[in-house]
Write an enzyme that holds these catalytic residues in place. Structure first.
Site, PDB file in Angstrom:
ATOM      1  N   GLY A   1      41.532  49.271  42.253  1.00 10.59           N
ATOM      2  CA  GLY A   1      41.256  49.862  43.545  1.00 10.59           C
ATOM      3  C   GLY A   1      41.778  49.017  44.689  1.00 10.59           C
ATOM      4  O   GLY A   1      42.040  49.515  45.777  1.00 10.59           O
ATOM      5  N   PHE A   2      41.962  47.709  44.456  1.00 13.71           N
ATOM      6  CA  PHE A   2      42.433  46.799  45.491  1.00 13.71           C
ATOM      7  C   PHE A   2      43.921  46.933  45.724  1.00 13.71           C
ATOM      8  O   PHE A   2      44.432  46.528  46.754  1.00 13.71           O
ATOM      9  CB  PHE A   2      42.125  45.358  45.094  1.00 13.71           C
ATOM     10  CG  PHE A   2      42.690  44.979  43.747  1.00 13.71           C
ATOM     11  CD1 PHE A   2      44.008  44.621  43.607  1.00 13.71           C
ATOM     12  CD2 PHE A   2      41.888  45.010  42.621  1.00 13.71           C
ATOM     13  CE1 PHE A   2      44.531  44.288  42.375  1.00 13.71           C
ATOM     14  CE2 PHE A   2      42.401  44.669  41.383  1.00 13.71           C
ATOM     15  CZ  PHE A   2      43.725  44.316  41.260  1.00 13.71           C
ATOM     16  N   GLY A   3      44.666  47.453  44.761  1.00 12.89           N
ATOM     17  CA  GLY A   3      46.114  47.508  44.852  1.00 12.89           C
ATOM     18  C   GLY A   3      46.744  47.103  43.529  1.00 12.89           C
ATOM     19  O   GLY A   3      46.186  47.362  42.464  1.00 12.89           O
TER      20      GLY A   3
ATOM     21  N   VAL B   1      49.118  44.038  41.213  1.00 14.18           N
ATOM     22  CA  VAL B   1      49.490  42.626  41.085  1.00 14.18           C
ATOM     23  C   VAL B   1      50.785  42.531  40.290  1.00 14.18           C
ATOM     24  O   VAL B   1      50.935  43.209  39.255  1.00 14.18           O
ATOM     25  CB  VAL B   1      48.391  41.811  40.376  1.00 14.18           C
ATOM     26  CG1 VAL B   1      48.794  40.333  40.289  1.00 14.18           C
ATOM     27  CG2 VAL B   1      47.071  41.941  41.117  1.00 14.18           C
TER      28      VAL B   1
ATOM     29  N   ASP C   1      32.287  37.579  45.050  1.00 14.63           N
ATOM     30  CA  ASP C   1      32.705  38.566  44.047  1.00 14.63           C
ATOM     31  C   ASP C   1      32.974  37.880  42.705  1.00 14.63           C
ATOM     32  O   ASP C   1      34.044  38.036  42.113  1.00 14.63           O
ATOM     33  CB  ASP C   1      33.949  39.320  44.527  1.00 14.63           C
ATOM     34  CG  ASP C   1      34.126  40.656  43.803  1.00 14.63           C
ATOM     35  OD1 ASP C   1      33.127  41.180  43.257  1.00 14.63           O
ATOM     36  OD2 ASP C   1      35.250  41.182  43.778  1.00 14.63           O
TER      37      ASP C   1
END
Length: 364
Positions: A52-54, A56, A166
């Site tokens: 969901g963050f993008g 890598v 986190d």
């Protein structure tokens, strides 16, 4: 006209966002063109993760250094200056169990974070993906000590207090020697020692969030709670919340507590554990996980104490299933992260609101 079109195409292709305040961070800023080339144009063959963050990507700089590039999208400049300052500050932290953050790049609606590449990936790949061998107990206890040491440094050893916010198996990276490295500081916050931390927004991931986050805000004790959930996650080989399981097993903290209360604590250990292990050591780690996830923040140990417990330099304090706060769990429902004002560039995990009463191990 053709040459002009090619020129403008290439210029826009590698265009970046630069502002005057970024001059002081020059040594920490990568050019988009260098990252584009390092990752083969962000090609699928270089992509090593997606969420969901993008995404890598693995890359290699001209000097031969292996890097990992995380692409985050954002739609606002609010807080960008502070965020970049914190990224640079994090890059200046020195500890053997932190993933070195090398720098950043800004381009239009993207923020790219550049860190050192960890060849063995993240710990959760070995816990929850059958194609990878399950870690031995020796490897797991060693990783516990590594991450506890890193958090103790962040909380007390750095110039400022660093709250990670986190902590979980997917954010624990493994280097070439399988040492644990704490990574993904997209939610981290910096504070002066002794400062009031209660104003920090409540963010995190389901199952790792301390019950007081919504009402009291974040603190080093909320990081300790997440670390406790991480201890149980890795020792038991399952995630903190698994809704598809029977009701009595859905919440890891609650389930481990109930097993301890019934005299079957060791039955919660991961059945895939390889090699020899000490039952006494496994029991100690499970109890430490419950101690760190105590519903009362003041009853949780500091990370310096946790390091001593894991190294067996200090015995665990005397507590039992009847101790108030032990075995509490937190039924939650997901809400949009924007409801508590978390900028989209930090939205790599879900923000939560508590919607039910927090119960202790006896249903009180």
């Amino acid at each position: 006209m053709v040459l002009g079109g090619v020129y403008w195409y290439n210029r826009n292709k590698f265009a970046e966002v630069r502002e005057p305040w970024e001059k002081e961070y020059g040594p920490h800023r990568f050019s988009y063109k260098s990252l584009y080339k390092a990752t083969n144009g962000f090609g699928n063959d270089c992509r090593i993760g997606k969420g969901g963050f993008g995404e890598v990507y693995k890359g290699i700089l001209p000097v031969g250094r292996h890097i990992a590039v995380k692409r985050l999208s954002h739609d606002a400049e609010q807080g960008m200056k502070q965020f970049v300052a914190e990224v640079v500050t994090m890059g200046n932290l020195q500890h053997r169990n932190l993933v070195p953050l090398l720098g950043y790049c800004r381009r239009k609606g993207e923020l790219l974070l550049v860190s050192e590449y960890m060849p063995n990936g993240s710990l959760d790949q070995y816990l929850f993906h059958d194609q990878n061998p399950s870690p031995s107990w020796f490897q797991r206890i060693s990783i516990f000590k590594d991450i506890a040491s890193a958090l103790s440094y962040l909380h007390t050893g750095a110039k400022q207090v660093v709250l990670h916010r986190d902590i979980k198996a997917s954010n624990v990276m493994l280097d070439s020697e399988f040492n644990g490295r704490l990574g993904d500081f997209g939610m981290a916050r910096f504070h002066d020692h002794g400062a009031n931390l209660s104003a920090t927004a409540a963010v995190g991931t389901i199952g790792y969030m301390a019950p007081e986050l919504i009402t009291m805000g974040t603190s080093t004790k909320t990081d300790v709670y997440a670390f406790g959930a991480f201890l149980l996650e890795v020792t038991c080989g399952r995630r903190p919340v698994e809704p598809e399981l029977p009701a009595g097993k859905q919440y890891l903290v609650k389930w481990v507590f109930e097993c301890w209360n019934q005299g079957s604590l060791l039955e919660t250990r991961d059945p895939r554990l390889r090699g020899e292990f000490s039952f006494e050591e496994v029991e100690m780690v499970l109890k430490l996980g419950l101690l760190c996830t105590d519903a009362m923040p003041e009853s949780r140990p500091g990370m310096g104490q946790v390091v001593q417990y894991l190294n067996r330099d200090l015995p665990l304090p005397d507590f039992s299933p009847s101790t108030p706060g032990i075995g509490a769990f937190m039924p939650v429902s997901m809400e949009a992260s924007s409801a508590i004002g978390v900028p989209s560039l930090r939205n790599s995990s879900i923000s939560l609101f508590v919607t039910h009463t927090i119960l202790d191990g006896h249903g009180r």
